[in-house]
Scaffold this motif. Structure first.
Motif, mmCIF file in Angstrom:
data_model
loop_
_atom_site.group_PDB
_atom_site.id
_atom_site.type_symbol
_atom_site.label_atom_id
_atom_site.label_comp_id
_atom_site.label_asym_id
_atom_site.label_seq_id
_atom_site.Cartn_x
_atom_site.Cartn_y
_atom_site.Cartn_z
ATOM 1 N N MET A 81 74.378 -13.934 16.244
ATOM 2 C CA MET A 81 74.907 -12.805 17.012
ATOM 3 C C MET A 81 74.128 -12.625 18.315
ATOM 4 S SD MET A 81 75.769 -9.039 15.437
ATOM 5 C CE MET A 81 74.075 -8.651 15.005
ATOM 6 N N GLY A 82 72.974 -13.287 18.424
ATOM 7 C CA GLY A 82 72.155 -13.185 19.625
ATOM 8 C C GLY A 82 70.940 -12.300 19.460
ATOM 9 N N ALA A 83 70.666 -11.858 18.233
ATOM 10 C CA ALA A 83 69.516 -11.001 17.963
ATOM 11 C C ALA A 83 68.437 -11.805 17.238
ATOM 12 C CB ALA A 83 69.937 -9.791 17.140
ATOM 13 N N ASN A 84 67.341 -11.141 16.893
ATOM 14 C CA ASN A 84 66.223 -11.781 16.217
ATOM 15 C C ASN A 84 65.845 -10.993 14.969
ATOM 16 O OD1 ASN A 84 65.695 -13.773 18.385
ATOM 17 N ND2 ASN A 84 65.098 -11.952 19.556
ATOM 18 N N VAL A 85 65.171 -11.662 14.038
ATOM 19 C CA VAL A 85 64.610 -10.995 12.863
ATOM 20 C C VAL A 85 63.102 -10.924 13.049
ATOM 21 C CG1 VAL A 85 64.280 -11.078 10.371
ATOM 22 C CG2 VAL A 85 66.466 -11.802 11.354
ATOM 23 N N ASN A 86 62.565 -9.707 13.165
ATOM 24 C CA ASN A 86 61.126 -9.539 13.305
ATOM 25 C C ASN A 86 60.422 -9.859 11.998
ATOM 26 O OD1 ASN A 86 58.507 -8.385 14.305
ATOM 27 N ND2 ASN A 86 58.965 -6.861 12.728
ATOM 28 N N ALA A 87 60.921 -9.308 10.890
ATOM 29 C CA ALA A 87 60.247 -9.511 9.604
ATOM 30 C C ALA A 87 61.211 -9.293 8.458
ATOM 31 C CB ALA A 87 59.068 -8.547 9.470
ATOM 32 N N VAL A 88 60.959 -10.007 7.360
ATOM 33 C CA VAL A 88 61.581 -9.708 6.077
ATOM 34 C C VAL A 88 60.493 -9.034 5.257
ATOM 35 C CG1 VAL A 88 62.707 -10.598 4.021
ATOM 36 C CG2 VAL A 88 63.082 -11.727 6.230
ATOM 37 N N ILE A 89 60.690 -7.758 4.945
ATOM 38 C CA ILE A 89 59.652 -6.957 4.280
ATOM 39 C C ILE A 89 60.096 -6.638 2.857
ATOM 40 C CG2 ILE A 89 58.278 -4.842 4.403
ATOM 41 C CD1 ILE A 89 58.875 -4.712 7.390
ATOM 42 N N ALA A 90 59.381 -7.185 1.826
ATOM 43 C CA ALA A 90 58.172 -7.983 1.940
ATOM 44 C C ALA A 90 58.492 -9.397 1.463
ATOM 45 C CB ALA A 90 57.056 -7.370 1.118
ATOM 46 N N GLY A 91 58.956 -10.224 2.348
ATOM 47 C CA GLY A 91 59.284 -11.597 2.027
ATOM 48 C C GLY A 91 58.525 -12.549 2.915
ATOM 49 N N ASN A 92 57.235 -12.717 2.651
ATOM 50 C CA ASN A 92 56.373 -13.594 3.431
ATOM 51 C C ASN A 92 56.188 -13.085 4.853
ATOM 52 O OD1 ASN A 92 54.695 -15.847 3.186
ATOM 53 N ND2 ASN A 92 56.148 -17.180 4.244
ATOM 54 N N CYS A 93 56.003 -11.782 4.994
ATOM 55 C CA CYS A 93 55.787 -11.176 6.304
ATOM 56 C C CYS A 93 54.292 -11.058 6.585
ATOM 57 C CB CYS A 93 56.450 -9.804 6.384
ATOM 58 S SG CYS A 93 55.983 -8.681 5.052
ATOM 59 N N SER A 94 53.928 -11.061 7.867
ATOM 60 C CA SER A 94 52.518 -10.974 8.254
ATOM 61 C C SER A 94 52.143 -9.536 8.595
ATOM 62 C CB SER A 94 52.261 -11.866 9.471
ATOM 63 O OG SER A 94 52.943 -11.358 10.612
ATOM 64 N N LEU A 95 50.847 -9.292 8.684
ATOM 65 C CA LEU A 95 50.375 -7.966 9.073
ATOM 66 C C LEU A 95 50.868 -7.614 10.463
ATOM 67 C CD1 LEU A 95 48.648 -5.420 8.639
ATOM 68 C CD2 LEU A 95 46.680 -6.707 9.518
ATOM 69 N N GLU A 96 50.863 -8.574 11.382
ATOM 70 C CA GLU A 96 51.322 -8.315 12.741
ATOM 71 C C GLU A 96 52.793 -7.911 12.757
ATOM 72 O OE1 GLU A 96 51.483 -7.639 16.669
ATOM 73 O OE2 GLU A 96 49.668 -7.973 15.461
ATOM 74 N N GLU A 97 53.606 -8.590 11.952
ATOM 75 C CA GLU A 97 55.026 -8.237 11.862
ATOM 76 C C GLU A 97 55.204 -6.839 11.279
ATOM 77 O OE1 GLU A 97 56.893 -12.742 11.214
ATOM 78 O OE2 GLU A 97 56.342 -11.500 9.485
ATOM 79 N N ILE A 98 54.395 -6.494 10.289
ATOM 80 C CA ILE A 98 54.467 -5.159 9.699
ATOM 81 C C ILE A 98 54.058 -4.102 10.724
ATOM 82 C CG2 ILE A 98 53.410 -3.631 7.983
ATOM 83 C CD1 ILE A 98 53.290 -6.027 6.103
ATOM 84 N N LYS A 99 53.007 -4.370 11.471
ATOM 85 C CA LYS A 99 52.518 -3.402 12.451
ATOM 86 C C LYS A 99 53.585 -3.067 13.488
ATOM 87 C CE LYS A 99 47.482 -4.055 12.382
ATOM 88 N NZ LYS A 99 47.178 -2.600 12.246
ATOM 89 N N GLN A 100 54.306 -4.068 13.951
ATOM 90 C CA GLN A 100 55.289 -3.817 15.010
ATOM 91 C C GLN A 100 56.693 -3.513 14.469
ATOM 92 O OE1 GLN A 100 55.018 -7.438 17.287
ATOM 93 N NE2 GLN A 100 56.457 -8.561 15.983
ATOM 94 N N ALA A 101 56.831 -3.468 13.140
ATOM 95 C CA ALA A 101 58.142 -3.270 12.513
ATOM 96 C C ALA A 101 58.880 -2.005 12.969
ATOM 97 C CB ALA A 101 58.005 -3.279 10.994
ATOM 98 N N PRO A 102 58.202 -0.861 13.179
ATOM 99 C CA PRO A 102 58.952 0.347 13.564
ATOM 100 C C PRO A 102 59.632 0.267 14.925
ATOM 101 C CG PRO A 102 56.773 0.917 12.726
ATOM 102 C CD PRO A 102 56.775 -0.555 12.928
ATOM 103 N N SER A 103 59.275 -0.716 15.751
ATOM 104 C CA SER A 103 59.812 -0.791 17.111
ATOM 105 C C SER A 103 61.139 -1.527 17.203
ATOM 106 C CB SER A 103 58.790 -1.475 18.034
ATOM 107 O OG SER A 103 57.600 -0.720 18.119
ATOM 108 N N VAL A 104 61.617 -2.083 16.089
ATOM 109 C CA VAL A 104 62.881 -2.831 16.140
ATOM 110 C C VAL A 104 64.059 -1.882 16.333
ATOM 111 C CG1 VAL A 104 61.976 -4.663 14.661
ATOM 112 C CG2 VAL A 104 63.233 -2.753 13.631
ATOM 113 N N ALA A 105 65.199 -2.477 16.618
ATOM 114 C CA ALA A 105 66.402 -1.670 16.844
ATOM 115 C C ALA A 105 66.908 -1.027 15.566
ATOM 116 C CB ALA A 105 67.503 -2.531 17.462
ATOM 117 N N VAL A 106 66.755 -1.721 14.416
ATOM 118 C CA VAL A 106 67.294 -1.195 13.170
ATOM 119 C C VAL A 106 66.677 -1.934 11.977
ATOM 120 C CG1 VAL A 106 69.281 -2.785 13.241
ATOM 121 C CG2 VAL A 106 69.438 -0.663 11.905
#
Length: 509
Positions: A221-246
């Protein structure tokens, strides 16, 4: 109701009726003592095992750590080839139970930080340390300045809640690791989503998993996946998770806990739907995500493109399946509800969920509410076997009651969605035995439809009576060969198991 004797039936009606009876206390919703579930400690550990470069310290006897290490960490790492990440135990003994395990815990934290250099250390309390009331929070706060890793106490002693509470606890608690969004971070992740509610670790690299399919659709669709929580996600991905669109839920019930917490704390939008089995559920999942990504046009183009790729085969299968009946094994409540939704909405079939335990009306309330709000109200049949002593999804009694219910139903027009370890006189489709996944999305919908069609078209082929005797030995009340399930999954053609009406012939002959 076809075939079944009234004395075998606990409930037969629609989901909404069962739901109301449970709310009014007119049907027993407690699990029998023999119908054991994982405890809060185990389910909490399952989520924690999906966060990369972390070490979990199980504060308690060594056996607690051994169990979850074998079940989660070793399996996850073996499946994906990921480096092994330890689960450590403080290995407290009788003396520590009397005088407290503070010394053992302090030593374990310092050693783990020095030896493994993790991003996060989670201290998970067991029943033993929960009962004696060790001051885990005080210990963690006192030692925090002395270590490099972030550290968090997880109060998940098994006696302090049923199994679902472990999932919710950890999902809500890891929100504390997240950074508050600002304009820069929101701008950076404006075209990104999180997939929340995953309870797996690293995915198997050689399989096109369902989560990989959702990621593919988002990226197409042209978007990105920041993280799958909790499916092999990193601390950095968790930290920035609230900033995603949805946040897009994977499992509605589990994803809702973290999604709601992030919505309340950070105003991160939540797209909550049931498991995206089938086309209608997938389209709703995509369209709701697209609203927050401001990619409605891109989503519609993707939907059109994906459907066009399967249209000819899917419409042919749908035409063949319309009006036929599916009995859906109900011991996995979330999956059975999602499958029923797909069968009725996408294939035009009649779905009856068999042995949906009344306990699930409370444990899966979020998904039930959602399903009923969409206007779907599947039929539910509960027989006495599901409430009897033993493991309710694999008993001779429930097997016999299923056979009684099926009666003279035509195996050319009726299919059973369930385990390969069940042997009804109609074709079986075991979604867990699909080797060339995914099962989600458009490709998944076509795959499931073709599996049903194949099962029905080959309904004249008998299954092995020898295998049935191995699974259900004579004079045995319980299924005694559960290890056969993965073996059956490897040997069967895709996910199709053929019906059996003759004896003495192998299904593959």
């Amino acid at each position: 109701m076809v075939g079944i004797a009234n004395e075998s039936v606990v409930f037969f009606g629609h989901l909404s009726e069962l739901y109301q009876l449970a709310k009014e206390g007119k049907i027993e919703t407690k699990l029998q003592g023999s119908h054991t579930r994982p405890c809060k400690f185990w389910t909490a550990m399952k989520i924690l095992s999906g966060i990369k470069n972390t070490v979990v310290i199980a504060h308690g006897p060594s056996g607690c750590a051994f169990g979850v290490k074998q079940a989660y960490k070793l399996t996850n790492c073996r499946n994906s080839g990921s480096p092994y990440e330890s689960i450590i135990t403080t290995n407290i003994d009788e003396k520590a139970i009397v005088y407290g395990g503070e010394k053992e815990l302090k030593g374990a934290i310092l050693e783990v930080d020095k030896k493994y250099k993790p991003d996060v250390i989670f201290v998970a309390t067991s029943c033993a340390t929960g009962i004696i009331g060790d001051y885990v929070d005080a210990i963690v706060n006192k030692i925090k300045p002395k270590i490099n890793a972030e550290i968090m106490a997880i109060h998940c002693e098994g006696f302090a809640g049923e199994y679902r509470s472990g999932f919710d606890l950890v999902f809500r608690q890891i929100v504390q690791l997240m950074d508050k969004p600002d304009s820069e971070s929101r701008s950076k992740l404006a075209n990104s989503v999180n997939i929340v509610g995953g309870k797996m670790g690293p995915e198997r690299t050689e399989i096109e998993t369902d989560v990989k399919e959702l990621r593919r659709l988002i990226e197409s669709m042209g978007a990105n996946v920041n993280a799958v929580i909790a499916g092999n996600c990193s601390l950095e991905e968790i930290k920035q998770a609230p900033s995603v669109a949805v946040n897009c839920t994977l499992c509605l019930d589990l994803g809702y806990a973290i999604g709601r917490e992030m919505l309340d704390q950070f105003d991160t939008p939540l797209n909550s739907t049931i498991l995206p089995y089938g086309i209608s559920a997938t389209e709703r999942w995509l369209r709701e995500a697209a609203k927050h990504l401001h990619m409605e046009n891109e989503a519609e183009k993707l939907i059109k493109r994906e459907y066009e790729a399967i249209r000819i085969e899917f419409e042919e299968a749908k035409k063949y399946l319309a009006g036929k009946m599916a009995i859906v094994e109900g011991h996995d409540a979330i999956k059975s509800l999602s499958i029923a939704h797909m069968l009725e909405r996408d294939f035009g079939m009649r779905a009856v969920i068999y042995n949906f335990h009344p306990w699930s009306t409370q444990a899966r309330e979020t998904s039930i509410d959602y399903l009923l709000e969409t206007g779907l109200d599947p039929e539910i049949l509960i027989t006495k076997g599901t409430l009897a002593f033993g493991k309710y999804e694999a008993m001779v009694q429930t097997e016999n009651e299923l056979m009684e219910y099926l009666g003279d139903l035509n195996p050319e027009t009726t299919v059973y969605f369930g385990s390969s370890m069940s042997f009804p006189n109609i074709p079986v489709v075991d979604l867990n035995a699909i080797l060339n996944r995914p099962r989600f999305g458009y490709r998944g919908a076509l795959k499931v439809a073709k599996c049903i069609c194949t099962a029905l078209e080959y309904s004249f082929r008998p299954r092995s009576w020898v295998t049935k005797k191995m699974v259900f030995p004579e004079d045995s009340g319980l299924c005694s060969a559960q290890s056969l399930t993965p073996k059956l999954a490897q040997d069967l053609p895709d996910c199709t198991v053929y019906a059996g009406r003759e004896r003495g012939k192998c299904m593959m002959s």
